[in-house]
Design a protein around this motif. Sequence first.
Motif, PDB file in Angstrom:
ATOM      1  N   ARG A   1       0.717  78.713  72.840  1.00  0.00           N
ATOM      2  CA  ARG A   1       1.920  78.953  72.056  1.00  0.00           C
ATOM      3  C   ARG A   1       1.545  79.062  70.587  1.00  0.00           C
ATOM      4  N   GLU A   2       2.126  80.034  69.898  1.00  0.00           N
ATOM      5  CA  GLU A   2       1.801  80.237  68.494  1.00  0.00           C
ATOM      6  C   GLU A   2       3.061  80.310  67.641  1.00  0.00           C
ATOM      7  N   PHE A   3       2.924  79.876  66.417  1.00  0.00           N
ATOM      8  CA  PHE A   3       4.017  79.909  65.450  1.00  0.00           C
ATOM      9  C   PHE A   3       4.308  81.350  65.045  1.00  0.00           C
ATOM     10  N   VAL A   4       5.598  81.666  64.894  1.00  0.00           N
ATOM     11  CA  VAL A   4       6.004  83.007  64.476  1.00  0.00           C
ATOM     12  C   VAL A   4       6.688  82.973  63.109  1.00  0.00           C
ATOM     13  N   ALA A   5       7.729  82.144  62.963  1.00  0.00           N
ATOM     14  CA  ALA A   5       8.494  82.124  61.716  1.00  0.00           C
ATOM     15  C   ALA A   5       9.291  80.829  61.639  1.00  0.00           C
ATOM     16  N   ALA A   6       9.629  80.434  60.411  1.00  0.00           N
ATOM     17  CA  ALA A   6      10.426  79.229  60.207  1.00  0.00           C
ATOM     18  C   ALA A   6      11.357  79.434  59.025  1.00  0.00           C
ATOM     19  N   ILE A   7      12.450  78.685  59.024  1.00  0.00           N
ATOM     20  CA  ILE A   7      13.433  78.751  57.947  1.00  0.00           C
ATOM     21  C   ILE A   7      13.945  77.338  57.678  1.00  0.00           C
ATOM     22  N   ASN A   8      14.096  77.003  56.408  1.00  0.00           N
ATOM     23  CA  ASN A   8      14.568  75.655  56.098  1.00  0.00           C
ATOM     24  C   ASN A   8      16.081  75.572  56.264  1.00  0.00           C
ATOM     25  N   TRP A   9      16.655  74.392  56.059  1.00  0.00           N
ATOM     26  CA  TRP A   9      18.048  74.200  56.430  1.00  0.00           C
ATOM     27  C   TRP A   9      19.019  74.979  55.555  1.00  0.00           C
ATOM     28  N   THR A  10      18.638  75.282  54.335  1.00  0.00           N
ATOM     29  CA  THR A  10      19.522  76.067  53.476  1.00  0.00           C
ATOM     30  C   THR A  10      19.357  77.562  53.697  1.00  0.00           C
ATOM     31  N   GLY A  11      18.242  77.938  54.312  1.00  0.00           N
ATOM     32  CA  GLY A  11      17.945  79.356  54.455  1.00  0.00           C
ATOM     33  C   GLY A  11      17.207  79.937  53.263  1.00  0.00           C
ATOM     34  N   GLY A  12      16.916  79.093  52.287  1.00  0.00           N
ATOM     35  CA  GLY A  12      16.289  79.580  51.081  1.00  0.00           C
ATOM     36  C   GLY A  12      14.776  79.658  51.123  1.00  0.00           C
ATOM     37  N   ASN A  13      14.180  79.149  52.177  1.00  0.00           N
ATOM     38  CA  ASN A  13      12.717  79.156  52.299  1.00  0.00           C
ATOM     39  C   ASN A  13      12.343  79.611  53.698  1.00  0.00           C
ATOM     40  N   THR A  14      11.521  80.643  53.770  1.00  0.00           N
ATOM     41  CA  THR A  14      11.067  81.163  55.058  1.00  0.00           C
ATOM     42  C   THR A  14       9.546  81.302  55.041  1.00  0.00           C
ATOM     43  N   VAL A  15       8.956  81.162  56.207  1.00  0.00           N
ATOM     44  CA  VAL A  15       7.511  81.297  56.384  1.00  0.00           C
ATOM     45  C   VAL A  15       7.267  82.142  57.628  1.00  0.00           C
ATOM     46  N   TYR A  16       6.252  83.011  57.572  1.00  0.00           N
ATOM     47  CA  TYR A  16       5.941  83.887  58.697  1.00  0.00           C
ATOM     48  C   TYR A  16       4.459  83.841  59.025  1.00  0.00           C
ATOM     49  N   ALA A  17       4.159  84.031  60.290  1.00  0.00           N
ATOM     50  CA  ALA A  17       2.773  84.251  60.690  1.00  0.00           C
ATOM     51  C   ALA A  17       2.328  85.603  60.141  1.00  0.00           C
ATOM     52  N   ASP A  18       1.052  85.719  59.825  1.00  0.00           N
ATOM     53  CA  ASP A  18       0.546  86.973  59.271  1.00  0.00           C
ATOM     54  C   ASP A  18       0.773  88.139  60.223  1.00  0.00           C
ATOM     55  N   SER A  19       0.730  87.870  61.516  1.00  0.00           N
ATOM     56  CA  SER A  19       0.838  88.938  62.508  1.00  0.00           C
ATOM     57  C   SER A  19       2.221  89.584  62.555  1.00  0.00           C
TER      58      SER A  19
END
Length: 123
Positions: free
Chosen positions: A45-63
């Motif tokens: 299993r691999e990480f794809v994307a995440a978002i914080n509770w406000t929606g103001g911060n997102t992170v994505y896998a490079d792929s």
Amino acid sequence: QGELVESGGGLVQAGGSLRLSCAASGGILSLYAWSWFRQAPVKEREFVAAINWTGGNTVYADSVKGRFTISRDNAKNTVYLRMNTLKREDTAVYYCAADVSFDRVRGPSPTYWGQGTQVTVYS
């Protein structure tokens, strides 16, 4: 206790788009960080994307950066993953996850998990 239910998976031609949804029961989850993971056959299993509770911060896998977009609607207790320009290598079971911690929601062990939805990309 929160429960997460994914939907929106399916069969799509390479280059196409899909939008996954993950609905949560239990209003407290609207205050949590959310993420998407995926697991392809015979792969971890691999990480794809995440978002914080406000929606103001997102992170994505490079792929997936530049092709996928994570968003949330706290009023609906729902998180979305918009997937554009899909590739065959995006084929996997996609899982949503939630955790009070934005660090922990990115893996490896968020507190809450959905049951997964299959995405199959063909060419």
